[in-house]
Design a protein around this motif. Sequence first.
Motif, PDB file in Angstrom:
ATOM      1  N   LYS A  95      60.696  42.087  39.870  1.00  0.00           N
ATOM      2  CA  LYS A  95      59.241  42.051  39.976  1.00  0.00           C
ATOM      3  C   LYS A  95      58.767  43.100  40.981  1.00  0.00           C
ATOM      4  O   LYS A  95      59.325  43.229  42.065  1.00  0.00           O
ATOM      5  CB  LYS A  95      58.764  40.669  40.427  1.00  0.00           C
ATOM      6  N   ILE A  96      57.717  43.819  40.606  1.00  0.00           N
ATOM      7  CA  ILE A  96      57.082  44.790  41.492  1.00  0.00           C
ATOM      8  C   ILE A  96      55.598  44.436  41.553  1.00  0.00           C
ATOM      9  O   ILE A  96      54.892  44.488  40.543  1.00  0.00           O
ATOM     10  CB  ILE A  96      57.266  46.240  41.020  1.00  0.00           C
ATOM     11  N   LEU A  97      55.135  44.057  42.732  1.00  0.00           N
ATOM     12  CA  LEU A  97      53.758  43.639  42.937  1.00  0.00           C
ATOM     13  C   LEU A  97      52.922  44.809  43.442  1.00  0.00           C
ATOM     14  O   LEU A  97      53.442  45.754  44.025  1.00  0.00           O
ATOM     15  CB  LEU A  97      53.693  42.501  43.975  1.00  0.00           C
ATOM     16  N   TYR A  98      51.622  44.713  43.240  1.00  0.00           N
ATOM     17  CA  TYR A  98      50.707  45.684  43.826  1.00  0.00           C
ATOM     18  C   TYR A  98      49.949  45.022  44.970  1.00  0.00           C
ATOM     19  O   TYR A  98      49.487  43.878  44.847  1.00  0.00           O
ATOM     20  CB  TYR A  98      49.701  46.221  42.807  1.00  0.00           C
ATOM     21  N   GLY A  99      49.801  45.730  46.080  1.00  0.00           N
ATOM     22  CA  GLY A  99      49.025  45.227  47.204  1.00  0.00           C
ATOM     23  C   GLY A  99      48.099  46.311  47.721  1.00  0.00           C
ATOM     24  O   GLY A  99      48.458  47.490  47.734  1.00  0.00           O
ATOM     25  N   GLY A 100      46.942  45.913  48.185  1.00  0.00           N
ATOM     26  CA  GLY A 100      46.002  46.884  48.727  1.00  0.00           C
ATOM     27  C   GLY A 100      44.600  46.650  48.200  1.00  0.00           C
ATOM     28  O   GLY A 100      44.228  47.187  47.159  1.00  0.00           O
ATOM     29  N   SER A 101      43.840  45.778  48.897  1.00  0.00           N
ATOM     30  CA  SER A 101      42.456  45.476  48.499  1.00  0.00           C
ATOM     31  C   SER A 101      42.377  44.928  47.078  1.00  0.00           C
ATOM     32  O   SER A 101      41.492  45.291  46.298  1.00  0.00           O
ATOM     33  CB  SER A 101      41.563  46.707  48.658  1.00  0.00           C
ATOM     34  N   VAL A 102      43.308  44.023  46.740  1.00  0.00           N
ATOM     35  CA  VAL A 102      43.252  43.345  45.442  1.00  0.00           C
ATOM     36  C   VAL A 102      42.167  42.280  45.501  1.00  0.00           C
ATOM     37  O   VAL A 102      42.092  41.494  46.449  1.00  0.00           O
ATOM     38  CB  VAL A 102      44.598  42.691  45.089  1.00  0.00           C
ATOM     39  N   THR A 103      41.303  42.254  44.494  1.00  0.00           N
ATOM     40  CA  THR A 103      40.222  41.274  44.425  1.00  0.00           C
ATOM     41  C   THR A 103      40.170  40.680  43.025  1.00  0.00           C
ATOM     42  O   THR A 103      40.825  41.164  42.099  1.00  0.00           O
ATOM     43  CB  THR A 103      38.857  41.913  44.738  1.00  0.00           C
ATOM     44  N   ALA A 104      39.335  39.658  42.868  1.00  0.00           N
ATOM     45  CA  ALA A 104      39.146  39.058  41.549  1.00  0.00           C
ATOM     46  C   ALA A 104      38.535  40.058  40.581  1.00  0.00           C
ATOM     47  O   ALA A 104      38.714  39.955  39.365  1.00  0.00           O
ATOM     48  CB  ALA A 104      38.257  37.823  41.670  1.00  0.00           C
ATOM     49  N   VAL A 105      37.833  41.063  41.103  1.00  0.00           N
ATOM     50  CA  VAL A 105      37.161  42.048  40.256  1.00  0.00           C
ATOM     51  C   VAL A 105      38.148  43.027  39.635  1.00  0.00           C
ATOM     52  O   VAL A 105      38.046  43.362  38.446  1.00  0.00           O
ATOM     53  CB  VAL A 105      36.093  42.817  41.062  1.00  0.00           C
ATOM     54  N   ASN A 106      39.130  43.499  40.429  1.00  0.00           N
ATOM     55  CA  ASN A 106      40.038  44.530  39.901  1.00  0.00           C
ATOM     56  C   ASN A 106      41.380  43.973  39.424  1.00  0.00           C
ATOM     57  O   ASN A 106      42.191  44.703  38.866  1.00  0.00           O
ATOM     58  CB  ASN A 106      40.281  45.629  40.947  1.00  0.00           C
ATOM     59  N   ALA A 107      41.616  42.680  39.633  1.00  0.00           N
ATOM     60  CA  ALA A 107      42.931  42.107  39.331  1.00  0.00           C
ATOM     61  C   ALA A 107      43.320  42.244  37.863  1.00  0.00           C
ATOM     62  O   ALA A 107      44.446  42.632  37.540  1.00  0.00           O
ATOM     63  CB  ALA A 107      42.972  40.641  39.754  1.00  0.00           C
ATOM     64  N   SER A 108      42.406  41.934  36.959  1.00  0.00           N
ATOM     65  CA  SER A 108      42.742  41.954  35.534  1.00  0.00           C
ATOM     66  C   SER A 108      43.180  43.336  35.068  1.00  0.00           C
ATOM     67  O   SER A 108      44.141  43.466  34.295  1.00  0.00           O
ATOM     68  CB  SER A 108      41.553  41.476  34.703  1.00  0.00           C
ATOM     69  N   LEU A 109      42.485  44.372  35.533  1.00  0.00           N
ATOM     70  CA  LEU A 109      42.854  45.733  35.147  1.00  0.00           C
ATOM     71  C   LEU A 109      44.237  46.098  35.682  1.00  0.00           C
ATOM     72  O   LEU A 109      45.044  46.724  34.986  1.00  0.00           O
ATOM     73  CB  LEU A 109      41.813  46.724  35.662  1.00  0.00           C
ATOM     74  N   LEU A 110      44.510  45.719  36.920  1.00  0.00           N
ATOM     75  CA  LEU A 110      45.824  46.004  37.499  1.00  0.00           C
ATOM     76  C   LEU A 110      46.929  45.273  36.744  1.00  0.00           C
ATOM     77  O   LEU A 110      47.964  45.857  36.403  1.00  0.00           O
ATOM     78  CB  LEU A 110      45.842  45.607  38.973  1.00  0.00           C
ATOM     79  N   PHE A 111      46.698  43.987  36.456  1.00  0.00           N
ATOM     80  CA  PHE A 111      47.736  43.176  35.819  1.00  0.00           C
ATOM     81  C   PHE A 111      47.963  43.553  34.353  1.00  0.00           C
ATOM     82  O   PHE A 111      48.949  43.126  33.754  1.00  0.00           O
ATOM     83  CB  PHE A 111      47.382  41.687  35.914  1.00  0.00           C
ATOM     84  N   SER A 112      47.056  44.329  33.789  1.00  0.00           N
ATOM     85  CA  SER A 112      47.230  44.733  32.392  1.00  0.00           C
ATOM     86  C   SER A 112      48.282  45.828  32.236  1.00  0.00           C
ATOM     87  O   SER A 112      48.735  46.095  31.115  1.00  0.00           O
ATOM     88  CB  SER A 112      45.896  45.230  31.819  1.00  0.00           C
ATOM     89  N   LYS A 113      48.680  46.438  33.332  1.00  0.00           N
ATOM     90  CA  LYS A 113      49.653  47.525  33.286  1.00  0.00           C
ATOM     91  C   LYS A 113      51.072  46.960  33.160  1.00  0.00           C
ATOM     92  O   LYS A 113      51.415  45.951  33.789  1.00  0.00           O
ATOM     93  CB  LYS A 113      49.525  48.416  34.515  1.00  0.00           C
TER      94      LYS A 113
END
Length: 250
Positions: free
Chosen positions: A204-222
């Motif tokens: 698993k490779i997570l993303y961190g850095g100002s993650v919010t409910a607004v941008n989460a879906s776009l990030l998780f789609s990758k």
Amino acid sequence: MRKKLVVGNWKMNGSLARNEALVAELRKLLRPDGVDVVVCPPFVYLSQVKALIKDAIIAVGAQSLSSAKEGAYTGEVSGSMLADLGCSWVIVGHSERRSGYGETNVVVATKVQAALDSGVRPILCVGETLEQRDAGVAEEVVGSQVDAVVSALGVEAASFVVLAYEPVWAIGTGKTATPEQAQAMHAFIRDRLVRSGVSAQGVKILYGGSVTAVNASLLFSKPDIDGALVGGASLVAEGFSAICAAAAAS
């Protein structure tokens, strides 16, 4: 298929009353089907939060640990102590530890090994500064951080490490790597692991850095982003729950 993982890093925030209220809200709001959820309070609140979580499907982690097992290390906390309290996760090598406390790649690697030796799953943080990205050496910096741990642990042990890519310039700044920037670095990290001999498709490779409910879906789609290491947003139950819901839905 890698199950999504969302980790809340509370940093140096909280009190007995605030923690109780936050966990109570999380227990109401979280629907963790399809996603693993971890919260990482300060050391002094680990026992309280563990007790408050009770039967909720939330794991407890710590924010750091010592590379030593025991002894004359005033102010330090060992992996075995964390395990004794019921911690199943620990963040290692966060950029704030690297920059503020002088944790080098070598120190971080020894801490990752200490966590594994204690049966606590390490979340290894890697990332570049804005200056390093602008200089075109982001991959070189992140690659060296990954290589140091793989070299110290060996490929088999390294496959049990969760990684968190946190561009230093996006931590607590409100800036976020674009989903495309984040995906590119996540793919680079996974390829780097494979080239080192690690069986990385399950890592698993997570993303961190100002993650919010607004941008989460776009990030998780990758395809190579397997969840998030969340800072400030993890202190607000509604926002953190929304991030977890986005991960479960992706």
